[in-house]
Design a protein around this motif. Structure first.
Motif, short mmCIF file in Angstrom:
data_model
loop_
_atom_site.label_atom_id
_atom_site.label_comp_id
_atom_site.label_asym_id
_atom_site.label_seq_id
_atom_site.Cartn_x
_atom_site.Cartn_y
_atom_site.Cartn_z
N GLU A 1 -29.95 -75.16 -34.15
CA GLU A 1 -30.46 -75.38 -35.50
C GLU A 1 -30.03 -74.26 -36.46
O GLU A 1 -29.74 -74.51 -37.64
N ILE A 2 -29.98 -73.04 -35.94
CA ILE A 2 -29.48 -71.93 -36.76
C ILE A 2 -28.03 -72.17 -37.15
O ILE A 2 -27.64 -71.99 -38.31
N ALA A 3 -27.22 -72.61 -36.18
CA ALA A 3 -25.80 -72.89 -36.47
C ALA A 3 -25.67 -74.00 -37.50
O ALA A 3 -24.82 -73.93 -38.41
N LEU A 4 -26.49 -75.03 -37.39
CA LEU A 4 -26.45 -76.14 -38.35
C LEU A 4 -26.80 -75.65 -39.75
O LEU A 4 -26.14 -76.01 -40.74
N THR A 5 -27.81 -74.79 -39.86
CA THR A 5 -28.22 -74.25 -41.16
C THR A 5 -27.13 -73.35 -41.74
O THR A 5 -26.86 -73.39 -42.95
N LEU A 6 -26.49 -72.55 -40.88
CA LEU A 6 -25.38 -71.72 -41.33
C LEU A 6 -24.24 -72.60 -41.87
O LEU A 6 -23.66 -72.31 -42.92
N GLY A 7 -23.90 -73.64 -41.13
CA GLY A 7 -22.83 -74.52 -41.56
C GLY A 7 -23.13 -75.21 -42.88
O GLY A 7 -22.25 -75.33 -43.74
N ASP A 8 -24.36 -75.64 -43.05
CA ASP A 8 -24.75 -76.28 -44.30
C ASP A 8 -24.55 -75.34 -45.48
O ASP A 8 -24.09 -75.75 -46.55
N ARG A 9 -24.90 -74.06 -45.29
CA ARG A 9 -24.80 -73.12 -46.40
C ARG A 9 -23.36 -72.70 -46.66
O ARG A 9 -22.93 -72.54 -47.82
N LEU A 10 -22.59 -72.50 -45.58
CA LEU A 10 -21.23 -72.01 -45.73
C LEU A 10 -20.23 -73.11 -46.07
O LEU A 10 -19.08 -72.84 -46.40
N GLY A 11 -20.68 -74.36 -45.95
CA GLY A 11 -19.84 -75.47 -46.37
C GLY A 11 -18.88 -75.99 -45.33
O GLY A 11 -18.01 -76.80 -45.66
N SER A 12 -19.02 -75.56 -44.08
CA SER A 12 -18.20 -76.11 -43.00
C SER A 12 -18.99 -76.02 -41.71
O SER A 12 -19.80 -75.10 -41.53
N PRO A 13 -18.77 -76.93 -40.77
CA PRO A 13 -19.59 -76.98 -39.56
C PRO A 13 -19.48 -75.70 -38.73
O PRO A 13 -18.42 -75.09 -38.62
N VAL A 14 -20.61 -75.31 -38.15
CA VAL A 14 -20.67 -74.18 -37.21
C VAL A 14 -21.33 -74.69 -35.94
O VAL A 14 -22.39 -75.33 -35.99
N ASP A 15 -20.72 -74.42 -34.81
CA ASP A 15 -21.25 -74.86 -33.52
C ASP A 15 -21.90 -73.69 -32.80
O ASP A 15 -21.35 -72.58 -32.77
N ALA A 16 -23.05 -73.93 -32.18
CA ALA A 16 -23.67 -72.94 -31.31
C ALA A 16 -23.03 -73.03 -29.93
O ALA A 16 -22.74 -74.12 -29.44
N ALA A 17 -22.79 -71.88 -29.31
CA ALA A 17 -22.19 -71.84 -27.98
C ALA A 17 -22.83 -70.72 -27.18
O ALA A 17 -23.21 -69.68 -27.74
N GLN A 18 -22.93 -70.93 -25.88
CA GLN A 18 -23.50 -69.91 -24.99
C GLN A 18 -22.39 -69.25 -24.19
O GLN A 18 -21.58 -69.92 -23.55
N MET A 19 -22.36 -67.90 -24.25
CA MET A 19 -21.48 -67.14 -23.38
C MET A 19 -22.30 -66.69 -22.18
O MET A 19 -23.54 -66.60 -22.26
N SER A 20 -21.65 -66.41 -21.08
CA SER A 20 -22.40 -65.95 -19.90
C SER A 20 -22.92 -64.54 -20.15
O SER A 20 -22.31 -63.75 -20.89
N LEU A 21 -24.03 -64.22 -19.51
CA LEU A 21 -24.59 -62.89 -19.66
C LEU A 21 -23.64 -61.85 -19.07
O LEU A 21 -23.51 -60.74 -19.61
N GLU A 22 -22.95 -62.20 -18.00
CA GLU A 22 -21.99 -61.28 -17.40
C GLU A 22 -20.86 -60.95 -18.38
O GLU A 22 -20.44 -59.80 -18.50
N GLU A 23 -20.39 -61.95 -19.10
CA GLU A 23 -19.34 -61.74 -20.09
C GLU A 23 -19.85 -60.83 -21.21
O GLU A 23 -19.14 -59.94 -21.68
N TRP A 24 -21.10 -61.08 -21.65
CA TRP A 24 -21.67 -60.23 -22.71
C TRP A 24 -21.79 -58.79 -22.23
O TRP A 24 -21.45 -57.86 -22.97
N GLU A 25 -22.29 -58.58 -21.00
CA GLU A 25 -22.46 -57.22 -20.48
C GLU A 25 -21.13 -56.48 -20.40
O GLU A 25 -21.04 -55.29 -20.75
N LEU A 26 -20.09 -57.17 -19.97
CA LEU A 26 -18.76 -56.55 -19.88
C LEU A 26 -18.27 -56.16 -21.27
O LEU A 26 -17.76 -55.05 -21.48
#
Length: 281
Positions: free
Chosen positions: A201-226
């Protein structure tokens, strides 16, 4: 006069601005002298929050203290103890502590540490108010490069988990009221915005304001830690944030905006309102 610690951080600056607009002079506690810049403060204290002698000096002549530590500060409980002791000896009339939403959650170490500071304040014998804000809407701006270049809002936890967000400007206004008005002694105030949103929903609200679609995506916690470790983030900070993200993945973190609305005499700022102010037409 009011002592504001952590005055060079985004929260400290916002609180100083809100106090200045209310006509209340403040003393800014900074880590380094070059941070003073054009802060709206009557004077400054410079040095380590863990220095007892500096606490004694900083509290002289103060009516109240707004206690906020740097993010993930490992000595926060010690600082809370020093603040209470120095305030009591100097005759400070009130301490307001910037805590966090749901500090009772032991699975998030930095939340749990703030609960320990709350206990220090309870035992300190001074009139107090505890503020427990959730994550700031302003934090979303740190994702702006990926949002604008990749049309992605990427987080290391479940994109359907729900969160409260709050506008830092609202938090600062509430802090200024608590610091300058009577009637808030002994209160613990949860400061949250009016919505509980998923990352989708945050991504959808961002896209609405910025004028182009934004998709939410999950990265792995291991990738974030690295990635965090490679960027130079301290090991203890990486571990604390990883623990927080594991909690987020399972439970999210939601609050209620009613108390903040009461403190502001209006509804708290919504995410759409914040984005409209940040990205005007």
């Amino acid at each position: 006069m009011i002592l504001v610690t952590g005055a060079a951080g985004k929260t400290g600056k916002a609180v100083l601005d809100a106090l200045a607009r209310s006509g209340q002079p403040a003393r800014a506690w900074l880590r380094r002298p070059e941070q003073a810049g054009d802060l709206p403060a009557a004077d400054t204290v410079v040095g380590d929050l863990g220095d007892p002698r500096l606490w004694a000096e900083a509290c002289i002549g103060m009516e109240a203290i707004y206690l906020i530590c740097p993010n993930m500060y490992p000595r926060e409980q010690e600082v809370g103890r020093l603040a209470v002791k120095a305030a009591r000896l100097a005759g400070v009339k009130r301490i307001v502590y910037h805590s966090v939403l749901h500090p009772q959650t032991e699975e998030m170490p930095h939340h749990w540490q703030k609960l320990r500071v709350e206990e220090e304040i309870f035992r300190g014998g001074l009139p107090f108010t505890i503020l427990q804000p959730c994550a700031y809407m302003q934090n979303l701006l740190g994702y702006l490069e990926d949002i604008t270049t990749k049309a992605k809002y990427v987080v290391p936890y479940n994109i359907r988990a729900r969160f409260s967000l709050v506008d830092l400007a609202d938090v600062a206004l509430a802090a200024a009221r608590v610091l300058t008005e009577s009637g808030h002694d002994g209160a613990i105030y949860e400061l949250a915005g009016p919505e509980n949103l998923s990352s989708e929903e945050i991504a959808l609200t961002l896209g609405d304001r910025l004028g182009s679609p934004v998709d939410a995506a999950q990265m792995s916690l291991e990738e974030w830690e690295l990635s965090a470790s490679s960027s130079g983030m301290l090991t203890g900070t990486v571990r604390a944030l990883a623990a927080m993200f594991r909690y987020y993945d399972s439970y999210g973190l939601i609050g209620n905006g009613n108390v903040l609305g009461w403190l502001l005499d209006r509804s708290p700022t919504s995410l759409s309102q914040f984005l409209a102010r940040t990205f005007p037409d």
